[in-house]
Design a protein around this motif. Structure first.
Motif, PDB file in Angstrom:
ATOM      1  N   ARG A 148     -12.720   6.881  -2.279  1.00 38.01           N
ATOM      2  CA  ARG A 148     -13.790   7.270  -1.344  1.00 38.01           C
ATOM      3  C   ARG A 148     -13.215   7.686   0.002  1.00 38.01           C
ATOM      4  N   PRO A 149     -13.796   8.721   0.585  1.00 35.14           N
ATOM      5  CA  PRO A 149     -13.384   9.122   1.932  1.00 35.14           C
ATOM      6  C   PRO A 149     -13.967   8.156   2.953  1.00 35.14           C
ATOM      7  N   ARG A 150     -13.165   7.809   3.944  1.00 32.88           N
ATOM      8  CA  ARG A 150     -13.643   6.875   4.966  1.00 32.88           C
ATOM      9  C   ARG A 150     -12.873   7.101   6.259  1.00 32.88           C
ATOM     10  N   ARG A 151     -13.426   6.648   7.343  1.00 29.99           N
ATOM     11  CA  ARG A 151     -12.768   6.762   8.643  1.00 29.99           C
ATOM     12  C   ARG A 151     -11.884   5.543   8.887  1.00 29.99           C
ATOM     13  N   ARG A 152     -10.679   5.803   9.327  1.00 30.51           N
ATOM     14  CA  ARG A 152      -9.762   4.767   9.772  1.00 30.51           C
ATOM     15  C   ARG A 152      -9.412   5.074  11.216  1.00 30.51           C
ATOM     16  N   GLY A 153     -10.296   4.676  12.133  1.00 25.74           N
ATOM     17  CA  GLY A 153     -10.109   5.063  13.523  1.00 25.74           C
ATOM     18  C   GLY A 153     -10.195   6.578  13.630  1.00 25.74           C
ATOM     19  N   PRO A 154      -9.211   7.215  14.239  1.00 31.87           N
ATOM     20  CA  PRO A 154      -9.247   8.676  14.353  1.00 31.87           C
ATOM     21  C   PRO A 154      -8.818   9.393  13.072  1.00 31.87           C
ATOM     22  N   LEU A 155      -8.353   8.657  12.071  1.00 31.99           N
ATOM     23  CA  LEU A 155      -7.873   9.257  10.827  1.00 31.99           C
ATOM     24  C   LEU A 155      -8.960   9.282   9.764  1.00 31.99           C
ATOM     25  N   ILE A 205       0.856  -1.197   0.000  1.00 36.31           N
ATOM     26  CA  ILE A 205       0.000   0.000   0.000  1.00 36.31           C
ATOM     27  C   ILE A 205       0.886   1.238   0.000  1.00 36.31           C
ATOM     28  N   ALA A 206       0.579   2.166  -0.906  1.00 37.49           N
ATOM     29  CA  ALA A 206       1.277   3.450  -0.956  1.00 37.49           C
ATOM     30  C   ALA A 206       0.431   4.510  -0.252  1.00 37.49           C
ATOM     31  N   VAL A 207       1.087   5.374   0.506  1.00 35.02           N
ATOM     32  CA  VAL A 207       0.392   6.393   1.300  1.00 35.02           C
ATOM     33  C   VAL A 207       0.969   7.764   0.994  1.00 35.02           C
ATOM     34  N   ARG A 208       0.102   8.736   0.910  1.00 34.26           N
ATOM     35  CA  ARG A 208       0.500  10.141   0.757  1.00 34.26           C
ATOM     36  C   ARG A 208      -0.161  10.921   1.877  1.00 34.26           C
ATOM     37  N   VAL A 209       0.639  11.491   2.771  1.00 31.84           N
ATOM     38  CA  VAL A 209       0.105  12.320   3.849  1.00 31.84           C
ATOM     39  C   VAL A 209      -0.337  13.653   3.253  1.00 31.84           C
ATOM     40  N   ALA A 210      -1.580  14.012   3.497  1.00 31.57           N
ATOM     41  CA  ALA A 210      -2.133  15.237   2.922  1.00 31.57           C
ATOM     42  C   ALA A 210      -2.220  16.363   3.949  1.00 31.57           C
ATOM     43  N   ARG A 211      -2.523  16.015   5.200  1.00 33.57           N
ATOM     44  CA  ARG A 211      -2.651  17.012   6.273  1.00 33.57           C
ATOM     45  C   ARG A 211      -1.739  16.557   7.411  1.00 33.57           C
ATOM     46  N   PRO A 212      -0.474  16.967   7.386  1.00 24.42           N
ATOM     47  CA  PRO A 212       0.521  16.412   8.311  1.00 24.42           C
ATOM     48  C   PRO A 212       0.142  16.521   9.782  1.00 24.42           C
ATOM     49  N   ALA A 213      -0.361  17.674  10.210  1.00 22.23           N
ATOM     50  CA  ALA A 213      -0.677  17.841  11.627  1.00 22.23           C
ATOM     51  C   ALA A 213      -1.802  16.908  12.054  1.00 22.23           C
ATOM     52  N   ALA A 214      -2.876  16.872  11.267  1.00 24.15           N
ATOM     53  CA  ALA A 214      -4.005  16.002  11.595  1.00 24.15           C
ATOM     54  C   ALA A 214      -3.602  14.534  11.514  1.00 24.15           C
ATOM     55  N   PHE A 215      -2.746  14.212  10.536  1.00 26.73           N
ATOM     56  CA  PHE A 215      -2.292  12.833  10.389  1.00 26.73           C
ATOM     57  C   PHE A 215      -1.460  12.408  11.607  1.00 26.73           C
ATOM     58  N   ALA A 216      -0.556  13.273  12.043  1.00 31.18           N
ATOM     59  CA  ALA A 216       0.287  12.952  13.203  1.00 31.18           C
ATOM     60  C   ALA A 216      -0.551  12.767  14.460  1.00 31.18           C
ATOM     61  N   LEU A 217      -1.533  13.650  14.663  1.00 29.25           N
ATOM     62  CA  LEU A 217      -2.410  13.515  15.827  1.00 29.25           C
ATOM     63  C   LEU A 217      -3.201  12.219  15.766  1.00 29.25           C
ATOM     64  N   GLY A 218      -3.696  11.889  14.568  1.00 33.86           N
ATOM     65  CA  GLY A 218      -4.471  10.672  14.413  1.00 33.86           C
ATOM     66  C   GLY A 218      -3.655   9.420  14.654  1.00 33.86           C
ATOM     67  N   VAL A 219      -2.417   9.403  14.157  1.00 37.16           N
ATOM     68  CA  VAL A 219      -1.545   8.244  14.361  1.00 37.16           C
ATOM     69  C   VAL A 219      -1.245   8.075  15.847  1.00 37.16           C
ATOM     70  N   ARG A 220      -0.946   9.193  16.520  1.00 39.47           N
ATOM     71  CA  ARG A 220      -0.665   9.098  17.961  1.00 39.47           C
ATOM     72  C   ARG A 220      -1.889   8.580  18.711  1.00 39.47           C
ATOM     73  N   ALA A 221      -3.059   9.067  18.333  1.00 39.47           N
ATOM     74  CA  ALA A 221      -4.281   8.608  19.000  1.00 39.47           C
ATOM     75  C   ALA A 221      -4.534   7.130  18.729  1.00 39.47           C
ATOM     76  N   ALA A 222      -4.254   6.690  17.484  1.00 39.93           N
ATOM     77  CA  ALA A 222      -4.456   5.280  17.151  1.00 39.93           C
ATOM     78  C   ALA A 222      -3.493   4.394  17.930  1.00 39.93           C
ATOM     79  N   LEU A 223      -2.234   4.813  18.041  1.00 39.80           N
ATOM     80  CA  LEU A 223      -1.251   4.031  18.783  1.00 39.80           C
ATOM     81  C   LEU A 223      -1.599   3.960  20.263  1.00 39.80           C
ATOM     82  N   ARG A 227      -4.605   4.054  21.282  1.00 38.69           N
ATOM     83  CA  ARG A 227      -5.967   3.495  21.319  1.00 38.69           C
ATOM     84  C   ARG A 227      -6.960   4.497  21.878  1.00 38.69           C
ATOM     85  N   ARG A 228      -6.753   5.772  21.499  1.00 37.51           N
ATOM     86  CA  ARG A 228      -7.698   6.821  21.878  1.00 37.51           C
ATOM     87  C   ARG A 228      -8.507   7.227  20.658  1.00 37.51           C
TER      88      ARG A 228
END
Length: 347
Positions: free
Chosen positions: A250-257, A147-165, A167-168
């Motif tokens: 399609r836009p979709r939710r991946r946990g907090p992301l 899977i290839a990923v392109r971060v589009a909104r770095p701040a929101a992405f970083a917050l979401g990853v931290r929350a996912a790790l 489990r918030r």
């Protein structure tokens, strides 16, 4: 034709079974990709498929209850211009009162026998829980689809990853926003230039021996434009006033992301510039990141790095396959396929 085993009758799925099948799937698998299992979605997926209606079997108890259900979604690949009819195991469930009786295995093996005369390939992307069962029934694990990923909104992405790790939830649910036009609207319009684009693509792909789906206007409209409740969106680019490329996701939710799942990218042969434009526009859809599979050797894969996409190690779905009669005659890996994520996405 019916067959009985351990007080159960195995028979073909009937149209009248749909309400009971939806109840059984909901009880076993929750609401599915749209959140609700509706007759409209079931009809679109299993009856309106341009590759053909889905074969299915049910296990019926003497009291009339459905103890289990198993469906295969018809699919058609091509390799070097030769059609390769296939099926994909989907939508299987066993009623809690009948679990532990081998109904899943019985339904699957019986249905494999039924499709053996009309399908060359059986493929799916089982999760870690179901993979061992498939391997025992003759499936081969072919590898993980990158899977290839392109971060589009770095701040929101970083917050979401931290929350996912951690489990918030990520500080409250944000509204899912996407600025792109819907696929339903786009395919209902004139679609000027699409047929020509697809003809050029098909002519170039006929020499590629990897397994791929031939994109036609009817297929794309069914898969993305008519899909009830999946909210596919379209990105287009033009060159000299002509349609040069089309992407769908399609836009979709991946946990907090918030993820824009990139399902399809179609450009003219050799047009890496249009592929790059489509990939960049997908990142402007409004989500935190874009995720998709960019098959090696395609224009999208060649344009990925300059469009900001990176392959994430140790991620992606596991691809598994067999023939209806047994293991594959020749070993395959994901590199032997030229699919988009829309070919493997669970829907």
């Amino acid at each position: 034709m019916t067959a009985s085993s351990a007080g159960l009758t195995y028979r073909p799925l009937r149209d009248a079974d749909t309400p009971a099948v939806l109840d059984l799937l909901t009880a076993s698998l929750a609401g599915g990709p749209t959140g609700t299992r509706s007759a409209e979605f079931f009809e679109w997926k299993h009856r309106q498929n341009p590759f053909g209606s889905s074969p299915g079997l049910v296990a019926e108890h003497a009291d009339g209850r459905l103890a289990g259900v198993r469906l295969f979604l018809r699919w058609q690949w091509q390799s070097g211009g030769r059609a390769v009819p296939a099926v994909r195991p989907v939508d299987t469930a066993t009623h809690p009162d009948f679990q532990g009786r081998g109904i899943f295995r019985d339904l699957t093996l019986r249905l494999l026998e039924e499709v053996s005369a009309e399908a060359e390939l059986v493929f799916n992307t089982p999760n870690g829980n179901s993979l061992p069962g498939y391997l025992k029934m003759g499936w081969q694990e072919l590898g993980r689809v990158p899977i290839a990923v392109r971060v589009a909104r770095p701040a929101a992405f970083a917050l979401g990853v931290r929350a996912a790790l951690a489990r918030r939830s990520g500080g409250g649910e944000r509204p899912l926003v996407c600025a792109l036009p819907t696929a339903a609207e786009w395919f209902a319009g004139p679609r000027t230039g699409l047929d020509e684009l697809l003809r050029e693509r098909a002519a170039a792909d006929v020499t590629d021996t990897r397994l791929a789906v031939r994109r036609t206007a009817d297929f794309l409209r069914w898969r993305y434009g008519d899909a009830p409740g999946l909210d596919y969106r379209v990105v287009t680019c033009h060159r000299g006033g002509e349609l040069a490329g089309l992407a769908v996701g399609r836009p979709r939710r991946r946990g907090p992301l918030h993820e824009f799942t990139l399902a399809d990218v179609i450009v003219r042969p050799g047009d890496r510039g249009s592929a790059a434009r489509l990939l960049r526009e997908a990142a402007r859809a409004g989500c935190d990141h874009v995720a998709g599979h960019l098959a090696a050797g395609t224009e999208a894969a060649a344009a990925a790095r300059r469009a900001g996409y990176l392959t994430v190690p140790r991620t992606g779905m596991v691809l598994a396959a067999r023939s209806p009669s047994g293991p594959l005659a020749a070993a395959r890996t994901p590199a032997d396929w030229r699919f988009n994520l829309g070919d493997l996405e669970v829907f």
